[in-house]
Design a protein around this motif. Sequence first.
Motif, PDB file in Angstrom:
ATOM      1  N   GLN A   1      -0.373  -2.663  -3.474  1.00 42.05           N
ATOM      2  CA  GLN A   1       0.315  -2.527  -4.759  1.00 42.05           C
ATOM      3  C   GLN A   1       1.750  -3.029  -4.656  1.00 42.05           C
ATOM      4  O   GLN A   1       2.232  -3.789  -5.501  1.00 42.05           O
ATOM      5  CB  GLN A   1       0.329  -1.059  -5.205  1.00 42.05           C
ATOM      6  N   LEU A   2       2.451  -2.606  -3.611  1.00 41.02           N
ATOM      7  CA  LEU A   2       3.845  -3.004  -3.446  1.00 41.02           C
ATOM      8  C   LEU A   2       3.974  -4.520  -3.304  1.00 41.02           C
ATOM      9  O   LEU A   2       4.886  -5.130  -3.873  1.00 41.02           O
ATOM     10  CB  LEU A   2       4.446  -2.306  -2.221  1.00 41.02           C
ATOM     11  N   ALA A   3       3.069  -5.127  -2.547  1.00 42.65           N
ATOM     12  CA  ALA A   3       3.115  -6.578  -2.361  1.00 42.65           C
ATOM     13  C   ALA A   3       2.885  -7.306  -3.683  1.00 42.65           C
ATOM     14  O   ALA A   3       3.590  -8.274  -4.006  1.00 42.65           O
ATOM     15  CB  ALA A   3       2.077  -7.007  -1.325  1.00 42.65           C
ATOM     16  N   ASP A   4       1.917  -6.835  -4.472  1.00 46.10           N
ATOM     17  CA  ASP A   4       1.626  -7.491  -5.745  1.00 46.10           C
ATOM     18  C   ASP A   4       2.760  -7.301  -6.750  1.00 46.10           C
ATOM     19  O   ASP A   4       3.065  -8.201  -7.546  1.00 46.10           O
ATOM     20  CB  ASP A   4       0.319  -6.955  -6.331  1.00 46.10           C
ATOM     21  N   ILE A   5       3.389  -6.130  -6.733  1.00 47.10           N
ATOM     22  CA  ILE A   5       4.534  -5.901  -7.626  1.00 47.10           C
ATOM     23  C   ILE A   5       5.685  -6.826  -7.240  1.00 47.10           C
ATOM     24  O   ILE A   5       6.320  -7.443  -8.103  1.00 47.10           O
ATOM     25  CB  ILE A   5       4.977  -4.428  -7.575  1.00 47.10           C
ATOM     26  N   ALA A   6       5.949  -6.937  -5.948  1.00 49.47           N
ATOM     27  CA  ALA A   6       7.036  -7.800  -5.474  1.00 49.47           C
ATOM     28  C   ALA A   6       6.814  -9.254  -5.879  1.00 49.47           C
ATOM     29  O   ALA A   6       7.762  -9.975  -6.198  1.00 49.47           O
ATOM     30  CB  ALA A   6       7.171  -7.690  -3.954  1.00 49.47           C
ATOM     31  N   GLU A   7       5.551  -9.690  -5.885  1.00 50.90           N
ATOM     32  CA  GLU A   7       5.224 -11.086  -6.218  1.00 50.90           C
ATOM     33  C   GLU A   7       5.040 -11.303  -7.714  1.00 50.90           C
ATOM     34  O   GLU A   7       4.769 -12.419  -8.151  1.00 50.90           O
ATOM     35  CB  GLU A   7       3.958 -11.500  -5.472  1.00 50.90           C
ATOM     36  N   GLY A   8       5.167 -10.237  -8.516  1.00 56.26           N
ATOM     37  CA  GLY A   8       5.052 -10.374  -9.961  1.00 56.26           C
ATOM     38  C   GLY A   8       3.639 -10.387 -10.484  1.00 56.26           C
ATOM     39  O   GLY A   8       3.413 -10.715 -11.647  1.00 56.26           O
ATOM     40  N   HIS A   9       2.652  -9.983  -9.648  1.00 61.73           N
ATOM     41  CA  HIS A   9       1.249  -9.971 -10.085  1.00 61.73           C
ATOM     42  C   HIS A   9       0.835  -8.629 -10.674  1.00 61.73           C
ATOM     43  O   HIS A   9      -0.260  -8.505 -11.222  1.00 61.73           O
ATOM     44  CB  HIS A   9       0.330 -10.305  -8.910  1.00 61.73           C
ATOM     45  N   LEU A  10       1.667  -7.613 -10.549  1.00 65.14           N
ATOM     46  CA  LEU A  10       1.338  -6.263 -10.990  1.00 65.14           C
ATOM     47  C   LEU A  10       2.588  -5.631 -11.593  1.00 65.14           C
ATOM     48  O   LEU A  10       3.692  -5.831 -11.091  1.00 65.14           O
ATOM     49  CB  LEU A  10       0.846  -5.436  -9.794  1.00 65.14           C
ATOM     50  N   ASP A  11       2.406  -4.876 -12.675  1.00 71.66           N
ATOM     51  CA  ASP A  11       3.548  -4.250 -13.348  1.00 71.66           C
ATOM     52  C   ASP A  11       3.912  -2.901 -12.736  1.00 71.66           C
ATOM     53  O   ASP A  11       5.083  -2.631 -12.468  1.00 71.66           O
ATOM     54  CB  ASP A  11       3.234  -4.053 -14.845  1.00 71.66           C
ATOM     55  N   ILE A  12       2.909  -2.043 -12.530  1.00 73.91           N
ATOM     56  CA  ILE A  12       3.166  -0.665 -12.128  1.00 73.91           C
ATOM     57  C   ILE A  12       2.163  -0.240 -11.062  1.00 73.91           C
ATOM     58  O   ILE A  12       0.974  -0.567 -11.148  1.00 73.91           O
ATOM     59  CB  ILE A  12       3.056   0.292 -13.334  1.00 73.91           C
ATOM     60  N   GLY A  13       2.639   0.492 -10.076  1.00 75.60           N
ATOM     61  CA  GLY A  13       1.764   1.032  -9.058  1.00 75.60           C
ATOM     62  C   GLY A  13       1.941   2.535  -8.940  1.00 75.60           C
ATOM     63  O   GLY A  13       3.059   3.044  -9.047  1.00 75.60           O
ATOM     64  N   LEU A  14       0.849   3.244  -8.747  1.00 73.28           N
ATOM     65  CA  LEU A  14       0.872   4.677  -8.471  1.00 73.28           C
ATOM     66  C   LEU A  14       0.335   4.857  -7.058  1.00 73.28           C
ATOM     67  O   LEU A  14      -0.840   4.568  -6.791  1.00 73.28           O
ATOM     68  CB  LEU A  14       0.010   5.444  -9.481  1.00 73.28           C
ATOM     69  N   LEU A  15       1.167   5.317  -6.156  1.00 66.52           N
ATOM     70  CA  LEU A  15       0.817   5.298  -4.741  1.00 66.52           C
ATOM     71  C   LEU A  15       1.233   6.582  -4.037  1.00 66.52           C
ATOM     72  O   LEU A  15       1.940   7.416  -4.600  1.00 66.52           O
ATOM     73  CB  LEU A  15       1.470   4.092  -4.069  1.00 66.52           C
ATOM     74  N   ARG A  16       0.773   6.702  -2.805  1.00 69.38           N
ATOM     75  CA  ARG A  16       1.138   7.849  -1.977  1.00 69.38           C
ATOM     76  C   ARG A  16       2.039   7.396  -0.839  1.00 69.38           C
ATOM     77  O   ARG A  16       1.792   6.383  -0.189  1.00 69.38           O
ATOM     78  CB  ARG A  16      -0.106   8.538  -1.417  1.00 69.38           C
ATOM     79  N   LEU A  17       3.077   8.159  -0.619  1.00 72.57           N
ATOM     80  CA  LEU A  17       3.968   7.901   0.510  1.00 72.57           C
ATOM     81  C   LEU A  17       3.346   8.516   1.768  1.00 72.57           C
ATOM     82  O   LEU A  17       2.547   9.446   1.677  1.00 72.57           O
ATOM     83  CB  LEU A  17       5.333   8.514   0.223  1.00 72.57           C
ATOM     84  N   PRO A  18       3.692   7.965   2.950  1.00 68.08           N
ATOM     85  CA  PRO A  18       4.707   6.929   3.163  1.00 68.08           C
ATOM     86  C   PRO A  18       4.130   5.521   3.021  1.00 68.08           C
ATOM     87  O   PRO A  18       2.910   5.334   3.106  1.00 68.08           O
ATOM     88  CB  PRO A  18       5.133   7.194   4.604  1.00 68.08           C
ATOM     89  N   VAL A  19       5.026   4.553   2.820  1.00 72.59           N
ATOM     90  CA  VAL A  19       4.649   3.144   2.867  1.00 72.59           C
ATOM     91  C   VAL A  19       5.369   2.525   4.057  1.00 72.59           C
ATOM     92  O   VAL A  19       6.498   2.897   4.376  1.00 72.59           O
ATOM     93  CB  VAL A  19       5.007   2.420   1.557  1.00 72.59           C
ATOM     94  N   LEU A  20       4.711   1.578   4.700  1.00 71.15           N
ATOM     95  CA  LEU A  20       5.249   1.016   5.934  1.00 71.15           C
ATOM     96  C   LEU A  20       6.167  -0.170   5.682  1.00 71.15           C
ATOM     97  O   LEU A  20       7.084  -0.421   6.466  1.00 71.15           O
ATOM     98  CB  LEU A  20       4.092   0.594   6.859  1.00 71.15           C
ATOM     99  N   ARG A  21       5.935  -0.887   4.594  1.00 68.48           N
ATOM    100  CA  ARG A  21       6.742  -2.077   4.304  1.00 68.48           C
ATOM    101  C   ARG A  21       7.584  -1.842   3.061  1.00 68.48           C
ATOM    102  O   ARG A  21       7.103  -1.319   2.057  1.00 68.48           O
ATOM    103  CB  ARG A  21       5.849  -3.308   4.089  1.00 68.48           C
ATOM    104  N   GLN A  22       8.840  -2.244   3.138  1.00 73.35           N
ATOM    105  CA  GLN A  22       9.745  -2.141   2.000  1.00 73.35           C
ATOM    106  C   GLN A  22       9.922  -3.535   1.387  1.00 73.35           C
ATOM    107  O   GLN A  22       9.969  -4.529   2.107  1.00 73.35           O
ATOM    108  CB  GLN A  22      11.099  -1.584   2.449  1.00 73.35           C
ATOM    109  N   HIS A  23      10.029  -3.593   0.080  1.00 74.69           N
ATOM    110  CA  HIS A  23      10.232  -4.857  -0.632  1.00 74.69           C
ATOM    111  C   HIS A  23      11.509  -4.739  -1.456  1.00 74.69           C
ATOM    112  O   HIS A  23      11.650  -3.825  -2.279  1.00 74.69           O
ATOM    113  CB  HIS A  23       9.038  -5.158  -1.545  1.00 74.69           C
ATOM    114  N   GLU A  24      12.416  -5.663  -1.242  1.00 75.47           N
ATOM    115  CA  GLU A  24      13.718  -5.595  -1.903  1.00 75.47           C
ATOM    116  C   GLU A  24      13.593  -5.627  -3.416  1.00 75.47           C
ATOM    117  O   GLU A  24      14.389  -5.012  -4.137  1.00 75.47           O
ATOM    118  CB  GLU A  24      14.597  -6.758  -1.425  1.00 75.47           C
ATOM    119  N   ALA A  25      12.588  -6.327  -3.931  1.00 76.42           N
ATOM    120  CA  ALA A  25      12.441  -6.475  -5.378  1.00 76.42           C
ATOM    121  C   ALA A  25      11.784  -5.266  -6.036  1.00 76.42           C
ATOM    122  O   ALA A  25      11.699  -5.206  -7.261  1.00 76.42           O
ATOM    123  CB  ALA A  25      11.629  -7.726  -5.690  1.00 76.42           C
TER     124      ALA A  25
END
Length: 293
Positions: free
Chosen positions: A134-158
């Motif tokens: 979800q985070l990767a797709d949001i960062a690339e503009g392919h997804l508007d909103i994600g509902l997820l569970r923490l923790p996440v391993l990768r951070q995206h500046e965008a």
Amino acid sequence: MTSIRQLRYFVEIAEQGSFSSAAERLFVAQSALSRQIKELEQQLGTLLFERTARQPRLTGAGRVFLGRARQLLADLDKAERLAREVGEGLLGSLQLNHSSTVPLSGLLLERLGVYLQGNPGVSIEIAQQSSEAQLADIAEGHLDIGLLRLPVLRQHEAVEIHTLFSEPLLLAVAAQHPLAEEARVTLAQLREEHFISVPHRQRGGLSYLCASLCMEAGFFPRAAQVVSRKTTQLQLIQANFGVALLPECMRAIAPPSIRFVPLAEPGCVSTVSLACRRDAGEMVRQFVEVIRG
């Protein structure tokens, strides 16, 4: 080429039946109004009004042109309104993905309904996807909103992440499992159990959290013969293939033959978050505001 102003002037004169009345309603000088209509007639190559001593009357060409002019102006008004509503986040489509362990039930489903009720021009397309994807797709503009569970391993500046709520983790077992009737269990009691969900080395989320908690208790969860990271894990638990640590909200979608047993450790909680782009538009911003409550 015929201008929008000329169309508006023409329709107003036809509806008022008078150049002077139309000029007053349009807040323009009558001479300017007359000049625009004269230019329009020259462009069309035909008269639209018969000028009489009392009031102008539409010619045959004028009557035909009036219907089309009204339709064009109505379409233009509609286009302007639609553009305005999209710009203000009142109309359009959102793509929302959620982790399989973040079911759209309870408070989330209630707030989703509140948002849709307040924004009848918005449609939402929903799918399941892992938290990291979800985070990767949001960062690339392919997804508007994600509902997820923490923790996440990768951070995206965008991408920005908003915490929604935390809930306790429970042990999920089949009704015939020896621990099914326990009032509560400790993580240490699960050392020899087989877990139907194990962490992926490149993904965070619930399975990663559960493995971390087990390691704090002195062991790494043993994998069952059949494992799953999707909601099918409920069927695997029901069939007694193994156990899992699941958030309390999963009770709402679990079959009645699964037992949920509280954990003795107080720190066994899971956090649900919402992710979107930092530069998201107004439609997404409004959604985030409603879901966060």
